[in-house]
Design an enzyme around this catalytic site. Structure first.
Site, mmCIF file in Angstrom:
data_model
loop_
_atom_site.group_PDB
_atom_site.id
_atom_site.type_symbol
_atom_site.label_atom_id
_atom_site.label_comp_id
_atom_site.label_asym_id
_atom_site.label_seq_id
_atom_site.Cartn_x
_atom_site.Cartn_y
_atom_site.Cartn_z
ATOM 1 N N ARG A 195 19.050 -48.843 -4.580
ATOM 2 C CA ARG A 195 17.951 -48.265 -4.438
ATOM 3 C C ARG A 195 17.956 -46.841 -3.665
ATOM 4 N NH1 ARG A 195 12.712 -51.161 -2.181
ATOM 5 N NH2 ARG A 195 13.897 -51.592 -0.239
ATOM 6 N N ARG A 197 17.759 -46.481 2.208
ATOM 7 C CA ARG A 197 17.184 -46.975 3.567
ATOM 8 C C ARG A 197 18.317 -48.278 4.229
ATOM 9 N NH1 ARG A 197 11.955 -50.235 1.015
ATOM 10 N NH2 ARG A 197 12.383 -51.719 2.789
ATOM 11 N N ARG A 211 16.967 -60.660 4.606
ATOM 12 C CA ARG A 211 15.608 -60.318 4.104
ATOM 13 C C ARG A 211 15.162 -61.275 3.267
ATOM 14 N NH1 ARG A 211 15.951 -54.340 2.068
ATOM 15 N NH2 ARG A 211 13.669 -54.619 1.509
HETATM 16 P P1 ADP Z 1 10.071 -53.720 -3.853
HETATM 17 O O1 ADP Z 1 9.176 -52.871 -3.670
HETATM 18 O O2 ADP Z 1 9.627 -55.059 -4.608
HETATM 19 O O3 ADP Z 1 11.008 -54.162 -2.884
HETATM 20 P P2 ADP Z 1 11.237 -51.879 -5.526
HETATM 21 O O4 ADP Z 1 9.958 -51.377 -6.566
HETATM 22 O O5 ADP Z 1 11.493 -50.666 -4.315
HETATM 23 O O6 ADP Z 1 11.116 -53.313 -4.919
HETATM 24 O O7 ADP Z 1 12.410 -51.877 -6.509
HETATM 25 C C1 ADP Z 1 13.784 -52.089 -6.013
HETATM 26 C C2 ADP Z 1 14.733 -51.226 -6.763
HETATM 27 O O8 ADP Z 1 14.976 -51.869 -8.161
HETATM 28 C C3 ADP Z 1 14.598 -49.776 -6.869
HETATM 29 O O9 ADP Z 1 15.641 -49.150 -6.897
HETATM 30 C C4 ADP Z 1 13.903 -49.627 -8.434
HETATM 31 O O10 ADP Z 1 14.067 -48.460 -9.067
HETATM 32 C C5 ADP Z 1 14.587 -50.843 -8.968
HETATM 33 N N1 ADP Z 1 13.911 -51.666 -9.961
HETATM 34 C C6 ADP Z 1 12.342 -51.750 -9.963
HETATM 35 N N2 ADP Z 1 11.897 -52.610 -11.094
HETATM 36 C C7 ADP Z 1 13.173 -52.560 -11.936
HETATM 37 C C8 ADP Z 1 13.223 -53.160 -13.178
HETATM 38 N N3 ADP Z 1 12.215 -53.723 -13.821
HETATM 39 N N4 ADP Z 1 14.679 -52.825 -13.616
HETATM 40 C C9 ADP Z 1 15.591 -52.292 -13.168
HETATM 41 N N5 ADP Z 1 15.404 -51.734 -11.782
HETATM 42 C C10 ADP Z 1 14.119 -51.901 -11.201
HETATM 43 P P1 AMP Z 2 9.446 -53.499 2.567
HETATM 44 O O1 AMP Z 2 9.059 -51.738 2.399
HETATM 45 O O2 AMP Z 2 7.952 -54.198 1.692
HETATM 46 O O3 AMP Z 2 10.500 -53.787 1.806
HETATM 47 O O4 AMP Z 2 9.222 -53.862 3.896
HETATM 48 C C1 AMP Z 2 10.174 -53.458 4.860
HETATM 49 C C2 AMP Z 2 10.183 -54.087 6.182
HETATM 50 O O5 AMP Z 2 9.164 -54.094 6.751
HETATM 51 C C3 AMP Z 2 10.155 -55.738 5.863
HETATM 52 O O6 AMP Z 2 11.686 -56.155 5.876
HETATM 53 C C4 AMP Z 2 9.559 -55.998 7.173
HETATM 54 O O7 AMP Z 2 10.778 -56.032 8.453
HETATM 55 C C5 AMP Z 2 8.547 -55.112 7.641
HETATM 56 N N1 AMP Z 2 7.447 -55.564 6.759
HETATM 57 C C6 AMP Z 2 6.653 -55.143 5.683
HETATM 58 N N2 AMP Z 2 5.571 -55.708 5.623
HETATM 59 C C7 AMP Z 2 5.334 -56.675 6.313
HETATM 60 C C8 AMP Z 2 4.448 -57.517 6.507
HETATM 61 N N3 AMP Z 2 3.277 -57.830 5.637
HETATM 62 N N4 AMP Z 2 4.893 -58.450 7.547
HETATM 63 C C9 AMP Z 2 5.862 -58.272 8.463
HETATM 64 N N5 AMP Z 2 6.665 -57.427 8.214
HETATM 65 C C10 AMP Z 2 6.586 -56.466 7.317
#
Ligand code: ADP
Ligand code: AMP
Length: 216
Positions: A129, A162, A173
Site C-alpha cells: 500500500r 505507512r 493489527r
Molecule cells: P483498509 O482501509 O481496509 O485498511 P485499503 O482500502 O487501504 O484497506 O486497501 C489496502 C490496500 O489494498 C491498498 O493498497 C489498496 O490499493 C489495495 N486494495 C484495496 N482493495 C483491493 C482489491 N479489491 N484488490 C486488490 N487490491 C486492493
Molecule cells: P486504519 O487507518 O483504519 O488502518 O487505522 C490505523 C490505526 O489507527 C489502527 O491500527 C489503530 O491503532 C487506530 N485506530 C483507527 N480507528 C480506530 C478505532 N476505531 N479505535 C481504536 N483505534 C483506532
C-alpha cells in the site's frame, strides 16, 4: 432521518478504497477514524501524539479518546444527513457509544457492509500500500498503481508507506482485529443490518456489490 453506514472488515481488506469510491454516489461524507488520527499526528496535536504511541504498535487507541474524536466529527454540519464510517467502531464499547450518539443526532446505523478477506490477502495488500500525504488516497504497487510512481493521481501529492504497514505491525493489527473487532460481526448480524461482500475480488467488483445493496 440521517443514514449511517458502518464499513466493517479486517485491516487492508479495502474499506478506505471502497469508501472513497462510493461516498459521493451515496451523498455521504467519508469519516475514517484512521485518517482523523493521522491528520492529528500530522498537525502535532495532543490527541495525535497520544494516538501515535498506540498506532505504531498496531494496538487500538483507547475507546474514550476515539469516541470523543468521532463525536466531534459527527457533530459537524456535513454529517447532518449521515456518514459513511470507515474504521469506527472497532470494539463493542465503541459500537454501543455510537448507538447512543446517533440517538442524540437523530439517526441510526442502517447498513453494515462486512468486507471479507483472507489473511494472506490482507498481508499482501498492506505490504504494497502507498498512501497520499495530502488526503490519504491509497494505491497498491501491484493491484492499483498510480499513473506516475510515488505521486497521487488525484491531487499530485507524494505517496508514502505507512509505518504501521510494516510486516510485524500488520500481523499485530490482524490479531487485534480478530480479538477486539471481529465480535462486531455478530453484534450487527443480530441487529439484522449486516451484509457480506467478498473482498477477494477486483476493486470494481467490490464497489458494484456494495452499491447493489446500498443504492436500493
Ligand atoms: P483498509 O482501509 O481496509 O485498511 P485499503 O482500502 O487501504 O484497506 O486497501 C489496502 C490496500 O489494498 C491498498 O493498497 C489498496 O490499493 C489495495 N486494495 C484495496 N482493495 C483491493 C482489491 N479489491 N484488490 C486488490 N487490491 C486492493
Ligand atoms: P486504519 O487507518 O483504519 O488502518 O487505522 C490505523 C490505526 O489507527 C489502527 O491500527 C489503530 O491503532 C487506530 N485506530 C483507527 N480507528 C480506530 C478505532 N476505531 N479505535 C481504536 N483505534 C483506532
Amino acid at each position: 432521518m440521517a443514514t449511517y453506514i458502518v464499513l466493517l472488515g479486517p485491516p487492508g481488506v479495502g474499506k478506505g478504497t471502497q469508501a472513497k469510491n462510493i461516498a459521493a454516489t451515496l451523498h455521504l461524507p467519508h469519516v475514517s477514524s484512521g485518517d482523523l488520527f493521522r491528520e492529528n499526528i500530522k498537525n502535532n496535536t495532543t490527541l495525535g501524539n497520544l494516538a501515535q504511541t498506540y498506532i505504531n504498535k498496531g494496538e487500538l487507541v483507547p475507546d474514550d479518546v476515539t469516541i470523543g474524536m468521532i463525536r466531534e466529527r459527527l457533530s459537524r454540519a456535513d454529517c447532518q444527513a449521515g456518514a459513511l464510517l470507515d474504521g469506527f467502531p472497532r470494539t463493542t464499547v465503541q459500537a454501543e457509544a455510537l448507538e447512543m450518539l446517533l440517538v442524540e443526532f437523530g439517526g441510526t446505523v442502517n447498513h453494515v457492509p462486512y468486507i471479507t478477506g483472507t489473511e494472506s490477502t490482507l498481508v499482501e495488500r498492506l505490504g504494497g500500500r502507498w498512501t497520499c500525504k495530502a488526503q490519504g488516497h491509497t494505491y497498491h504497487e501491484k493491484f492499483n498503481p498510480p499513473v506516475k510512481a510515488g505521486i497521487c493521481d488525484i491531487d499530485g501529492s507524494d505517496l508514502y508507506q505507512r509505518d504501521d504497514d510494516k510486516t510485524e505491525t500488520v500481523l499485530r493489527r490482524i490479531q487485534v482485529y480478530f480479538a477486539q473487532t471481529a465480535p462486531l460481526i455478530a453484534y450487527y448480524r443480530e441487529r439484522g443490518i449486516l451484509f457480506e461482500v467478498d473482498g477477494n475480488q477486483s476493486i470494481e467488483k467490490v464497489t458494484a456489490d456494495l452499491l447493489a445493496v446500498l443504492e436500493k
